[in-house]
Scaffold this active site. Structure first.
Site, PDB file in Angstrom:
ATOM      1  N   TRP A 230       0.830  -1.205   0.000  1.00 47.23           N
ATOM      2  CA  TRP A 230       0.000   0.000   0.000  1.00 47.23           C
ATOM      3  C   TRP A 230       0.864   1.253   0.000  1.00 47.23           C
ATOM      4  CZ3 TRP A 230      -0.369   4.242   3.167  1.00 47.23           C
ATOM      5  CH2 TRP A 230      -1.462   5.082   2.959  1.00 47.23           C
ATOM      6  N   TYR A 234       1.265   4.023  -3.009  1.00 46.28           N
ATOM      7  CA  TYR A 234       0.824   5.386  -2.704  1.00 46.28           C
ATOM      8  C   TYR A 234       1.928   6.393  -3.031  1.00 46.28           C
ATOM      9  CZ  TYR A 234      -1.541   9.115  -0.112  1.00 46.28           C
ATOM     10  OH  TYR A 234      -2.170  10.289   0.234  1.00 46.28           O
ATOM     11  N   ASP A 250      -6.215  -0.656  -0.168  1.00 49.42           N
ATOM     12  CA  ASP A 250      -6.694   0.559   0.480  1.00 49.42           C
ATOM     13  C   ASP A 250      -8.151   0.402   0.913  1.00 49.42           C
ATOM     14  OD1 ASP A 250      -6.120   3.646   0.827  1.00 49.42           O
ATOM     15  OD2 ASP A 250      -8.121   3.460  -0.031  1.00 49.42           O
TER      16      ASP A 250
END
Length: 293
Positions: A230, A234, A250
């Site tokens: 994640w 990101y 997410d």
């Protein structure tokens, strides 16, 4: 100094401003009216800048350095960073055409034709934000970031009377590599990750720069202790500007899919569903986040 930076196509400024407002770090950023303002430090010069809608398809950018003349190099850096942070080079019409073949995304694209993917002013700052945001709410992460800036950031050399809320510049990798970050009120494992990211950037100043591909960029980040899929995606999306990055685990994306299709997928199922959105999975993600509130 004032510059007008052009962009093409629609621009949902309220969506961009809302995203930044919810994540504004006290002392570092301010959102007021139609404007976003922040402090910065580049090449040893600190200053402030503000961004608001300009005439036509342009953003109005105003910035100043604390008591020093602005060099052409610094001006060029500011322009590059603003264009990246506010996604000014996106070809939204092309992206919408290619995503509109998916029935799930069609109504989202129609309702928000000017939605862009917010970028980041600085890669290190974004990486620290991303780690702070692991497994806690957006507001919780912003509160931690505000304490970090107050304790480890540097006071702004010369304040801007137009933006009295801007008091500090973000902490440097050197400051955070050796700081006791657990004292901010977080698990020691996360504090170690923050210090590790800072030290890794000191060891390799190009660590957070865009690589030859999304896979290369993500793999480099995954080698850092405490950085999972994640966080890596990101950072790749918002700083490296890899527009096919997709943080499939997410919670906001999973919840948005549950609302839109009536069933909540797991991360693996969402990743498979997102194959249809390549090479613009990052824009699909932004539309899903917006749809999920």
């Amino acid at each position: 100094m004032r510059l007008l930076l052009p962009y093409a196509g629609p621009y949902d400024w309220q969506a961009m401003l809302g995203f930044l407002a919810r994540r504004a770090i006290a002392g570092l950023e301010v959102v007021q009216g139609e404007a976003y303002a922040r402090s910065f430090e580049l090449d040893g010069q600190s200053g402030t800048l503000s961004v608001r809608p300009g005439p036509g398809e342009q953003l109005d950018v105003r910035f100043q350095s604390a008591g020093q003349d602005l060099s052409p190099q610094l001006i060029g850096q500011v322009v590059m960073r603003v264009r990246r942070q506010f996604d000014l080079d996106a070809d939204l019409q092309r992206i919408a055409r290619e995503l509109a073949g998916d029935e799930l995304l069609q109504p989202l694209l129609r309702s928000r034709p000017g939605l862009r993917v917010p970028g980041a002013w600085d890669g290190f700052e974004l990486a620290i934000r991303a780690v702070l945001g692991q497994q806690i709410t957006v507001q919780g992460a912003i509160d931690l970031a505000g304490r970090l800036v107050a304790l480890h950031g540097r006071p702004l050399a010369c304040g801007d009377p137009l933006w009295p809320g801007l008091s500090h510049v973000f902490a440097t990798p050197t400051a955070l590599a050796s700081a006791d970050l657990a004292a901010l009120g977080m698990p020691r494992s996360r504090a170690r990750t923050l210090s590790g990211v800072a030290q890794a950037l000191l060891d390799d100043p190009l660590l957070l720069e865009p690589k030859g591909s999304l896979q290369q960029g993500v793999q480099g980040l995954l080698q850092l202790s405490g950085i999972g899929d994640w966080t890596a995606h990101y950072i790749a999306l918002r700083h490296m500007r890899e527009m096919d990055a997709f943080p499939a685990a997410d919670v906001g994306l999973l919840n948005a899919m549950a609302t839109l299709q009536g069933q909540r997928p797991n991360a693996r199922q969402l990743l498979a569903r997102a194959e249809a959105w390549r090479p613009w999975r990052g824009y699909a993600a932004q539309h899903l986040w917006a749809a999920g509130g």
